[in-house]
Design a protein around this motif. Structure first.
Motif, short mmCIF file in Angstrom:
data_model
loop_
_atom_site.label_atom_id
_atom_site.label_comp_id
_atom_site.label_asym_id
_atom_site.label_seq_id
_atom_site.Cartn_x
_atom_site.Cartn_y
_atom_site.Cartn_z
N VAL A 99 0.84 -1.20 0.00
CA VAL A 99 0.00 0.00 0.00
C VAL A 99 0.87 1.25 0.00
CG1 VAL A 99 -1.65 1.36 1.37
CG2 VAL A 99 -2.00 -1.10 1.07
N GLY A 100 1.96 1.24 0.79
CA GLY A 100 2.85 2.39 0.83
C GLY A 100 3.48 2.67 -0.52
N LEU A 101 4.03 1.63 -1.15
CA LEU A 101 4.66 1.80 -2.46
C LEU A 101 3.64 2.22 -3.51
CD1 LEU A 101 7.20 1.55 -4.19
CD2 LEU A 101 6.66 -0.89 -4.52
N PHE A 110 -5.69 5.51 3.61
CA PHE A 110 -4.70 4.61 4.21
C PHE A 110 -5.38 3.47 4.96
CE2 PHE A 110 -2.94 3.99 8.56
CZ PHE A 110 -1.98 3.03 8.24
N LEU A 111 -6.34 3.79 5.81
CA LEU A 111 -7.03 2.76 6.60
C LEU A 111 -7.82 1.82 5.69
CD1 LEU A 111 -8.33 4.92 9.59
CD2 LEU A 111 -6.47 3.24 9.64
N GLY A 112 -8.55 2.39 4.73
CA GLY A 112 -9.39 1.57 3.87
C GLY A 112 -8.59 0.59 3.04
N SER A 160 -12.38 -2.10 6.62
CA SER A 160 -11.97 -1.28 5.48
C SER A 160 -13.19 -0.63 4.83
CB SER A 160 -11.21 -2.13 4.45
OG SER A 160 -12.09 -2.91 3.65
N ALA A 161 -14.32 -1.33 4.85
CA ALA A 161 -15.54 -0.75 4.28
C ALA A 161 -15.98 0.49 5.05
CB ALA A 161 -16.66 -1.80 4.28
N VAL A 162 -15.80 0.46 6.38
CA VAL A 162 -16.13 1.63 7.21
C VAL A 162 -15.25 2.81 6.81
CG1 VAL A 162 -16.26 2.54 9.54
CG2 VAL A 162 -16.84 0.15 9.12
N ALA A 163 -13.95 2.54 6.62
CA ALA A 163 -13.01 3.61 6.24
C ALA A 163 -13.32 4.17 4.86
CB ALA A 163 -11.58 3.07 6.30
N ILE A 164 -13.72 3.31 3.93
CA ILE A 164 -14.04 3.77 2.58
C ILE A 164 -15.32 4.61 2.59
CG2 ILE A 164 -14.74 3.00 0.28
CD1 ILE A 164 -12.87 0.59 0.68
N ALA A 165 -16.28 4.23 3.44
CA ALA A 165 -17.49 5.05 3.58
C ALA A 165 -17.12 6.44 4.10
CB ALA A 165 -18.47 4.38 4.53
#
Length: 289
Positions: A30-32, A68-70, A148-153
């Motif tokens: 994810v970072g790269l 980042f979280l999602g 991750s779904a919560v973060a994307i919301a």
């Protein structure tokens, strides 16, 4: 049309990431991926960088944290669950949006939002298997994907919150770089090390990084004129594309999981249906010439 194109690209990424996780850890990837996306966006939009102000920096950082979280949690989940299963669990962010709007923006959910959540929850239980239905609980990968779904919301709500008051190019640069930097910083905290070199994770990270730069800018731009509610309806097609790609690649879900996936889609669409107001509550329409 741009948001529809985004869902098609998103749907193809699940299988790619699932296969790439055999060669790298989730945070490094994810970072790269997002550092690559951020650098590409800086090069592409460098002429507008000088106008960056404090409000846009704040907006980019807030959205970047949710990105980042999602994506980190979704990528972590893809180490142990299939791309198709991940896509349908991730789709739960759609019925979550009205309730997060209620909590953050004080916008009360429509009645059909409750119906959508109920359908989606039943679908989630069927999709994740007998253990979840019997109360044993979700697997670690399923749990991470649900979070991750919560973060994307939250990301969708934040984008709509700031869309009309910021420059999409500058905010895109900030959020992508913030997401990538946070992922790399989190690596030692999570005990993750840099993986051995592999062309698989390198090509995937650069390719998806370029895709992320395009997608994030397109979301920021398109949601200036498309509401969060309407955007989430369009995004609902994402797991369908992921399922088609997974099917072509040989992924197969059991019959109960297919029913669960269908229930999630029903819940996603039901949550965005708006029932007509009763005539008693309707305001009279004034005729104009």
């Amino acid at each position: 049309m741009i948001l529809i194109g985004i869902t098609m690209l998103w749907g193809a990424t699940f299988l790619i990431i699932h296969n790439t996780m055999r060669f790298t850890g989730p945070l490094f990837f994810v970072g790269l991926r997002f550092i690559t996306a951020g650098v590409m966006s800086v090069i592409l939009f460098r002429k507008s960088l000088g106008g960056l102000n404090r409000h846009e920096l704040k907006a980019g950082c807030c959205i970047g944290v949710s990105v980042f979280l999602g994506y980190s949690l979704q990528t972590l989940g893809l180490k142990t669950i299939s791309g198709t299963q991940s896509a349908f669990i991730t789709a739960l962010y759609v019925p979550m949006v009205p309730f997060l709007q209620w909590a953050v923006l004080r916008r009360r959910p429509h009645a059909m939002s409750w119906v959508g959540v109920a359908c989606a929850f039943v679908g989630l239980l069927l999709l994740t298997g007998a253990d979840a239905v019997s109360g044993v609980g979700f697997s670690a990968g399923e749990g991470a994907t649900f979070l991750s779904a919560v973060a994307i919301a939250a990301e969708i709500i934040l984008i709509s919150r700031f869309a009309l008051s910021v420059d999409s190019r500058r905010v895109t640069m900030v959020q992508l770089l913030v997401a990538g930097i946070l992922a790399l910083i989190a690596m030692p905290i999570a005990g993750e090390s840099v993986p051995p070199f592999s062309w698989v994770w390198l090509v995937a990270a650069i390719g998806l990084g370029a895709m992320s730069a395009i997608i994030q800018f397109a979301m920021n731009w398109a949601q200036k004129t498309v509401s969060a509610t309407r955007a989430t309806v369009i995004y609902a097609a994402e797991p369908v594309w992921a399922g088609l790609v997974g099917r072509i690649a040989g992924e197969r879900l059991p019959f109960s999981a297919l029913i669960g996936a269908g229930m999630i889609l029903v819940g996603v669409l039901a949550s965005e249906i708006r029932l007509p107001r009763s005539r008693k509550n309707a305001k009279p329409v004034q005729e104009t010439t």
